[in-house]
Design a protein around this motif. Sequence first.
Motif, PDB file in Angstrom:
ATOM      1  N   UNK A   1       0.849  -1.190   0.000  1.00 47.47           N
ATOM      2  CA  UNK A   1       0.000   0.000   0.000  1.00 47.47           C
ATOM      3  C   UNK A   1       0.884   1.238   0.000  1.00 47.47           C
ATOM      4  N   UNK A   2       0.711   2.107  -1.003  1.00 49.96           N
ATOM      5  CA  UNK A   2       1.597   3.239  -1.213  1.00 49.96           C
ATOM      6  C   UNK A   2       0.826   4.559  -1.201  1.00 49.96           C
ATOM      7  N   UNK A   3       1.466   5.634  -0.727  1.00 49.89           N
ATOM      8  CA  UNK A   3       0.872   6.956  -0.911  1.00 49.89           C
ATOM      9  C   UNK A   3       0.996   7.378  -2.368  1.00 49.89           C
ATOM     10  N   UNK A   4      -0.014   8.035  -2.872  1.00 52.56           N
ATOM     11  CA  UNK A   4      -0.015   8.484  -4.260  1.00 52.56           C
ATOM     12  C   UNK A   4      -1.425   8.828  -4.666  1.00 52.56           C
TER      13      UNK A   4
ATOM     14  N   UNK B   1      -0.820  11.207  -9.973  1.00 49.61           N
ATOM     15  CA  UNK B   1       0.621  10.990  -9.778  1.00 49.61           C
ATOM     16  C   UNK B   1       0.816   9.567  -9.268  1.00 49.61           C
ATOM     17  N   UNK B   2       0.807   8.610 -10.181  1.00 49.93           N
ATOM     18  CA  UNK B   2       0.872   7.194  -9.820  1.00 49.93           C
ATOM     19  C   UNK B   2       2.337   6.776  -9.682  1.00 49.93           C
ATOM     20  N   UNK B   3       2.764   6.332  -8.499  1.00 47.95           N
ATOM     21  CA  UNK B   3       4.178   6.024  -8.270  1.00 47.95           C
ATOM     22  C   UNK B   3       4.557   4.600  -8.677  1.00 47.95           C
ATOM     23  N   UNK B   4       4.268   4.239  -9.931  1.00 50.25           N
ATOM     24  CA  UNK B   4       4.575   2.904 -10.433  1.00 50.25           C
ATOM     25  C   UNK B   4       5.259   3.002 -11.795  1.00 50.25           C
ATOM     26  N   UNK B   5       6.044   1.989 -12.161  1.00 51.26           N
ATOM     27  CA  UNK B   5       6.714   1.999 -13.469  1.00 51.26           C
ATOM     28  C   UNK B   5       5.737   1.780 -14.624  1.00 51.26           C
ATOM     29  N   UNK B   6       6.192   2.079 -15.817  1.00 57.44           N
ATOM     30  CA  UNK B   6       5.397   1.854 -17.018  1.00 57.44           C
ATOM     31  C   UNK B   6       5.057   0.370 -17.157  1.00 57.44           C
ATOM     32  N   UNK B   7       3.836   0.088 -17.597  1.00 55.25           N
ATOM     33  CA  UNK B   7       3.433  -1.278 -17.914  1.00 55.25           C
ATOM     34  C   UNK B   7       3.507  -2.241 -16.754  1.00 55.25           C
ATOM     35  N   UNK B   8       3.349  -1.766 -15.525  1.00 52.87           N
ATOM     36  CA  UNK B   8       3.598  -2.613 -14.352  1.00 52.87           C
ATOM     37  C   UNK B   8       2.367  -3.339 -13.834  1.00 52.87           C
ATOM     38  N   UNK B   9       1.159  -3.025 -14.339  1.00 48.74           N
ATOM     39  CA  UNK B   9      -0.055  -3.695 -13.865  1.00 48.74           C
ATOM     40  C   UNK B   9      -0.913  -4.102 -15.060  1.00 48.74           C
ATOM     41  N   UNK B  10      -1.725  -5.125 -14.837  1.00 48.93           N
ATOM     42  CA  UNK B  10      -2.621  -5.624 -15.887  1.00 48.93           C
ATOM     43  C   UNK B  10      -4.008  -5.002 -15.812  1.00 48.93           C
ATOM     44  N   UNK B  11      -4.358  -4.430 -14.676  1.00 46.09           N
ATOM     45  CA  UNK B  11      -5.660  -3.784 -14.514  1.00 46.09           C
ATOM     46  C   UNK B  11      -5.546  -2.678 -13.484  1.00 46.09           C
ATOM     47  N   UNK B  12      -6.293  -1.612 -13.700  1.00 49.21           N
ATOM     48  CA  UNK B  12      -6.444  -0.535 -12.728  1.00 49.21           C
ATOM     49  C   UNK B  12      -7.922  -0.474 -12.375  1.00 49.21           C
TER      50      UNK B  12
END
Length: 259
Positions: free
Chosen positions: A87-90, A94-105
């Motif tokens: 669980x991250x602040x964000x 301003x999404x604190x994740x790398x490109x292409x890092x998840x399959x669904x939002x």
Amino acid sequence: MEQDVRFLHASSFGAAAGAYAEHRPDYAPAAVRWALNSAPGPRVLDLGAGTGKLTGVLVALGADVIAIEPDPAMLTELRRALPTVRALPGSAEAIPLPDGSVDAVLAGNALHWFDMAVAGPGIARVLAPGGILAGLWNVMDDRVDWVAGLERVSGSAAIGPRDTFSRWRAATAGLHLPETDVAARFGSPEQAEFPHGQRRTADSLVATLATRAGMLVMPEQQREATLGRIRAYLASRPETTSGEFALPMLTGVLRVRQR
């Protein structure tokens, strides 16, 4: 001005984070399964995760979940309830994740708070090719007579607009803002709704409605008057006067796939 009002409402929940965690419902598992059905893999971002109501359902369904939430108090409740989840602040903007890092939002009762002109390209960035963006909304089922009556005495601040699905249906427009390239990044939206419910008492239903954004930003005297009307109405209805009852709900889903 409209953006200022949206920010005021969206930022109001932290003051009631404990009550939100205690009283807000989770999401119909069938709705969450449908939202994820076309995702290319199990990596899911719960964006605007709040206290983890949607996160917990995703975990139970076996998803590999990352939760992102801007409000520190809400994030604290999420981490308390789901200590094994990353669980991250964000924020959506301003999404604190790398490109292409998840399959669904996925966003539970949150997509309508996002500034899609900024959030849309960021969501597209973190999604893998063919990834899914889905918003889920829990609403009371006002096709049921006593729920429709509750809506009338409560007003939009507690229940929402008269068409309880207008927010999630209107959210389609937010995915196609003409000044962005979001429309080119995502396909046509799909919509579905699923039966849901929550065990409530009159007191706990009043406490649930008190966590709505419109109630949280209302002047105290007006808020107490509104809650008083709700209590009186619930005391007058046979469905809600004898201890615990089932609150009829629906979970609506709006789903789009990245091209």
